[in-house]
Design a protein around this motif. Structure first.
Motif, PDB file in Angstrom:
ATOM      1  N   THR A 141      10.898  -4.949  12.638  1.00 50.86           N
ATOM      2  CA  THR A 141      10.887  -6.168  13.793  1.00 50.86           C
ATOM      3  C   THR A 141      12.065  -6.705  14.267  1.00 50.86           C
ATOM      4  N   GLU A 188      12.102  -9.821  14.140  1.00 52.67           N
ATOM      5  CA  GLU A 188      12.139 -11.051  13.327  1.00 52.67           C
ATOM      6  C   GLU A 188      13.058 -10.557  12.056  1.00 52.67           C
ATOM      7  N   ASP A 189      12.693  -9.200  11.645  1.00 52.47           N
ATOM      8  CA  ASP A 189      13.495  -8.875  10.426  1.00 52.47           C
ATOM      9  C   ASP A 189      15.052  -8.542  10.835  1.00 52.47           C
ATOM     10  N   GLN A 223      16.700 -10.542  12.819  1.00 53.26           N
ATOM     11  CA  GLN A 223      17.148 -12.090  12.721  1.00 53.26           C
ATOM     12  C   GLN A 223      17.293 -12.228  11.354  1.00 53.26           C
ATOM     13  N   ALA A 224      16.682 -12.100  10.686  1.00 60.05           N
ATOM     14  CA  ALA A 224      16.592 -12.357   9.033  1.00 60.05           C
ATOM     15  C   ALA A 224      17.956 -11.728   8.647  1.00 60.05           C
ATOM     16  N   LYS A 237       5.481  -7.958   4.587  1.00 60.08           N
ATOM     17  CA  LYS A 237       6.317  -8.142   5.854  1.00 60.08           C
ATOM     18  C   LYS A 237       7.739  -8.710   5.377  1.00 60.08           C
ATOM     19  N   PRO A 264      12.250 -13.589   5.320  1.00 62.97           N
ATOM     20  CA  PRO A 264      13.778 -14.002   5.442  1.00 62.97           C
ATOM     21  C   PRO A 264      14.428 -14.805   4.454  1.00 62.97           C
TER      22      PRO A 264
END
Length: 201
Positions: free
Chosen positions: A11, A13-14, A16-17, A185, A188
């Protein structure tokens, strides 16, 4: 200090992490529906397009058609291909010749014979794992001490055993997936902790 690969990203979000803590490699499982972490080629392009340019994108493939892998390498969508099943030496050498890119070949390590096979692989790097990948289980690390070439150490690595693994085996790189997840999931904070831990070693 070993390099760090965070695998199984799915994703934005992944992305970004990993952009925030900058591991050396970001791994994406491509077109393998049997894995819950699998993404399509189109999704891969969107994700790697947002990846920090200082992080190397690795496409993880399981018995994929060589054209799929070569196209993604030649288009610059990924920089390295990681092969995870019965890909033969001819497949590896053809991929290297067609793309000029590096290849990682994963080996399930159960015996000294498995180590011997990894030792002579024509892949640029080998990855030593417990089995099918992403299981969160380790293999007998004593076997890894018998290999002389640079390798990625995978299988059950997390903040609880990373330090001992690195100090004991001195791998070229460590590969983490399930241990940096919470409820299936990517987490982070767990990614940050793992990357920071290795950077301090």
């Amino acid at each position: 200090m070993p390099k760090v690969k965070i695998c199984g990203l799915r994703t934005l979000e992944d992305i970004q992490a990993v952009n925030d803590c900058k591991p050396d490699f970001a791994g994406f499982i491509v077109e393998y529906p049997k894995s819950r972490r699998s993404i399509t080629s189109d999704e891969l392009k969107k994700l790697t397009g947002q990846l920090d340019q200082g992080i190397c994108a690795v496409g993880v493939f399981v018995n994929a058609q060589i054209k799929l892998v070569a196209d993604l390498l030649n288009q610059g969508v990924i920089q390295i291909a990681q092969l995870h099943r019965q890909e033969e030496e001819a497949y590896i050498r053809q991929l290297q010749a067609d793309t000029g890119r590096k290849v990682i070949k994963a080996f399930s390590i159960k015996t000294e014979e498995d180590i011997a096979k990894a030792e002579v692989s024509s892949a640029d790097y080998v990855l030593l794992d417990q089995g099918s990948g992403g299981t969160g289980k380790t293999f007998d690390w004593l076997l890894a001490k018998k290999i002389s070439r640079p390798y990625f150490l995978a299988g059950g690595l997390g903040v609880d055993n990373l330090e001992s693994a690195v100090k004991s085996l001195n791998p070229w790189a460590v590969d983490l997936s399930s241990s940096v997840e919470t409820d299936g999931k990517k987490d982070p904070e767990k990614i940050r902790q793992a990357v920071e831990l290795v950077r301090k070693l």
